[in-house]
Design a protein around this motif. Structure first.
Motif, short mmCIF file in Angstrom:
data_model
loop_
_atom_site.label_atom_id
_atom_site.label_comp_id
_atom_site.label_asym_id
_atom_site.label_seq_id
_atom_site.Cartn_x
_atom_site.Cartn_y
_atom_site.Cartn_z
N PRO A 108 0.81 -1.23 0.00
CA PRO A 108 0.00 0.00 0.00
C PRO A 108 0.84 1.28 0.00
O PRO A 108 0.48 2.25 -0.66
CB PRO A 108 -0.83 -0.11 1.29
CG PRO A 108 -0.90 -1.56 1.57
CD PRO A 108 0.38 -2.16 1.06
N SER A 109 1.96 1.28 0.73
CA SER A 109 2.74 2.53 0.76
C SER A 109 3.73 2.60 -0.39
O SER A 109 4.40 3.61 -0.57
CB SER A 109 3.46 2.67 2.11
OG SER A 109 4.46 1.69 2.22
N SER A 117 7.92 -2.24 8.80
CA SER A 117 7.18 -1.24 9.60
C SER A 117 6.02 -1.90 10.35
O SER A 117 5.76 -1.59 11.50
CB SER A 117 6.67 -0.08 8.73
OG SER A 117 5.65 -0.50 7.85
N ILE A 118 5.37 -2.87 9.69
CA ILE A 118 4.24 -3.56 10.34
C ILE A 118 4.77 -4.34 11.55
O ILE A 118 4.21 -4.29 12.65
CB ILE A 118 3.55 -4.51 9.34
CG1 ILE A 118 2.91 -3.69 8.20
CG2 ILE A 118 2.50 -5.37 10.03
CD1 ILE A 118 2.51 -4.52 6.99
N ALA A 119 5.90 -5.04 11.35
CA ALA A 119 6.47 -5.84 12.45
C ALA A 119 6.92 -4.93 13.58
O ALA A 119 6.65 -5.19 14.76
CB ALA A 119 7.63 -6.67 11.92
N GLN A 120 7.57 -3.83 13.25
CA GLN A 120 8.08 -2.94 14.31
C GLN A 120 6.93 -2.29 15.07
O GLN A 120 6.97 -2.14 16.29
CB GLN A 120 8.99 -1.88 13.71
CG GLN A 120 10.30 -2.45 13.17
CD GLN A 120 11.32 -1.37 12.85
OE1 GLN A 120 11.49 -0.43 13.60
NE2 GLN A 120 12.01 -1.52 11.74
N ALA A 121 5.88 -1.89 14.35
CA ALA A 121 4.73 -1.29 15.03
C ALA A 121 4.08 -2.33 15.94
O ALA A 121 3.70 -2.04 17.08
CB ALA A 121 3.73 -0.74 14.01
N TRP A 141 10.09 5.06 3.57
CA TRP A 141 10.09 4.48 4.91
C TRP A 141 9.10 5.24 5.80
O TRP A 141 8.31 4.64 6.53
CB TRP A 141 11.50 4.48 5.51
CG TRP A 141 11.49 4.24 7.00
CD1 TRP A 141 11.95 5.07 7.96
CD2 TRP A 141 10.98 3.09 7.69
NE1 TRP A 141 11.75 4.53 9.21
CE2 TRP A 141 11.15 3.30 9.07
CE3 TRP A 141 10.37 1.90 7.27
CZ2 TRP A 141 10.75 2.38 10.03
CZ3 TRP A 141 9.97 0.98 8.24
CH2 TRP A 141 10.16 1.21 9.60
N GLY A 142 9.12 6.57 5.72
CA GLY A 142 8.19 7.36 6.53
C GLY A 142 6.75 6.99 6.23
O GLY A 142 5.93 6.84 7.15
N LEU A 229 13.82 2.35 13.05
CA LEU A 229 14.76 2.54 11.93
C LEU A 229 14.31 1.65 10.77
O LEU A 229 13.94 0.50 10.97
CB LEU A 229 16.18 2.17 12.40
CG LEU A 229 17.33 2.42 11.43
CD1 LEU A 229 17.47 3.90 11.08
CD2 LEU A 229 18.65 1.93 12.01
N GLY A 230 14.38 2.19 9.55
CA GLY A 230 13.84 1.47 8.40
C GLY A 230 14.83 0.60 7.66
O GLY A 230 14.49 0.00 6.63
#
Ligand SMILES: Cc1ncc(COP(=O)(O)O)c(C=O)c1O
Length: 459
Positions: A108-109, A117-121, A141-142, A229-230
């Motif tokens: 999607p992004s 990002s999904i895992a870190q969130a 990444w943002g 961090l990405g």
């Protein structure tokens, strides 16, 4: 019968485990050092910035780490991603090579960044985090963290490298639409940013500076904010291995096995994501696939950087790690591949490169855009300028095969789409792009800027 070109997995094929290359890597990990004491960091220091689950993944040597169901459910928004054979590109090149690409821009992004990002969130939510800070170069990444943060009800604050903030207003708008706050870095919100602005009020910014700002905000928030961090870190590379695990199955569906696997490298995460599962097959199952990392000549950390301990950020707040680096105070030229402008590279990837298990090449900006445009005109997808580095190298491999007549099988990672990079394409189309390379003189002085560390010879 026409040649099959699309290799599609079903939801049930979505990997259940991430692959941790540190279980199989023949090179021992180097210590991560505290930026102040220059001694190995403790989990306590890291826990100011990261939740414990991610710290444990960072140092894990377990071969497979289970992907939580909550993460797999969100992955299903776009995973498994397609593997495509680029027959029209092959035809345009007149090559006997078969060119495959894994399309991570299907998220999607718009890039592979959502894999982490999904895992870190998720792990931050589990640890009770309410707010995350981060940096972004190109904005991919943002955007990925902004969206993942929204899904887990975590506020996201993004420090966006100023040159990209100005080049790519639509990425900022996307992040804001997902609910994030975005600041052009360097800002006057942090000590790190104020120091840079005092030296150079017109600073373009860099990923190193933006990291300093995001780390400072989290580190001084009295535990209210964590940092994300990405790329670069082991847990990020780990999360990206879903790309290579899927690609292995899809190459099998295609009835071929790659001679070479290619990815662009900024901090090293999308390349590692596609390459590490193939490296496992090299190390454990006798395969001999070449693994080729592609970087810009403007930030040639692998091909021209020095393999030494350096700070992860400009203001010397992030840990010191051993990597191929151009120096933490390196301010890159404003190339359009904003996501590839980092001064260093993932330490795990650097160690494998140093051991000769991975190859690297640097390519110029104009040749990269030429490749991206040919790809868009033949395959239809407008690639992100970062991903076009991989396309350039894939095309060069295919052209070599044309000369030798070799029926080479090439697989590259198309890490993202370039639908928000139209100003860069416009600059290329209207002849305004220039090539950058770092002068030899600057390379010769990198060592003078590196921290002095005292690591026992045995490590
Ligand atoms: C589309 C795309 N590809 C590649 C990268 C480089 O990062 P990494 O080396 O971590 O994959 C970025 C970074 O922003 C990106 O946006």
């Amino acid at each position: 019968m026409s040649t099959p070109t699309r290799f599609i997995l079903t939801e049930s094929d979505l990997p259940k485990f991430w692959y941790n290359v540190n279980a199989d890597s023949p090179v021992p990990p180097q210590p991560v050092l505290h930026p102040g004491t220059k001694e190995p960091v403790t989990p306590d220091f890291l826990s100011v910035l990261f939740p414990m689950d991610l710290i444990l993944q960072e140092i894990s040597t377990e071969r497979y780490i289970q992907i939580p169901d909550e993460v797999r459910e969100i992955y299903k928004l776009y995973r498994p991603t397609p593997l495509q054979r680029a027959v029209r590109l092959e035809k345009a090149l007149g090559t006997p090579a078969h060119i495959y690409y894994k399309y991570e821009g299907a998220s999607p992004s718009g890039s592979h960044k959502m894999n982490t990002s999904i895992a870190q969130a998720f792990y931050n939510k589990k640890a009770g985090t309410h707010a995350l800070t981060t940096e972004t170069g190109a904005g991919q990444w943002g955007s990925a963290l902004a969206m993942a943060g929204k899904m887990f009800d975590i506020a996201v604050e993004v420090y966006m490298v100023k040159v990209s903030y100005e080049q790519k207003p639509y990425r900022r708008i996307l992040m804001e639409t997902y609910g994030a706050k975005v600041y052009p870095s360097p800002t006057d919100r942090t000590n790190a940013g104020r120091q840079i602005l005092a030296q150079d009020p017109d600073s373009n910014g860099s990923l190193g500076i933006a990291i300093s700002e995001a780390v400072e905000v989290a580190a001084t928030s009295n535990g209210k904010k964590k940092y994300s961090l990405g790329s670069v870190l082991n847990h990020v590379l780990l999360h990206q291995t879903v790309i290579g695990e899927e690609a292995l199955k899809q190459m099998d569906m295609a009835g071929e096995y790659p001679d070479v696997v290619i990815g662009c490298v900024g901090g090293g995460s999308n390349f590692s994501g596609i390459a590490f599962p193939f490296l496992r097959e090299n190390l454990k199952n006798g395969q001999r696939t070449r693994l080729l990392a592609v970087e810009p000549t403007a930030t040639p950390s692998l091909t021209r950087g020095i393999y030494a301990f350096d700070y992860g950020d400009t203001a010397q707040m992030a840990p010191i790690v051993k990597m191929h680096a151009l120096g933490h105070d390196f301010v890159p030229s404003p190339i359009h591949a904003g996501g590839l402008r980092y001064h260093g590279m993932a330490p795990t990837l650097c160690a494998l490169y140093d051991a000769g298990l991975i190859e690297a090449v640097a390519v110029h900006q104009k040749a990269t855009f030429e490749a991206g445009v040919l790809f868009a005109q033949t395959e239809g997808i407008l690639p992100a300028p970062e991903s076009s580095h991989a396309i350039r190298a894939a095309i060069d491999e295919a052209l070599q095969a044309k000369e030798t007549g070799e029926k080479k099988v090439i697989l590259f990672n198309l890490s993202g789409h370039g639908n928000f990079d139209l100003s860069a394409y416009n600059a290329y189309n209207t002849g305004q792009l220039v090539d950058y390379a770092i002068p030899e003189d600057a390379i010769a002085h990198i060592r003078e800027h590196l921290p002095q560390v005292n690591i026992p010879a045995s490590v």
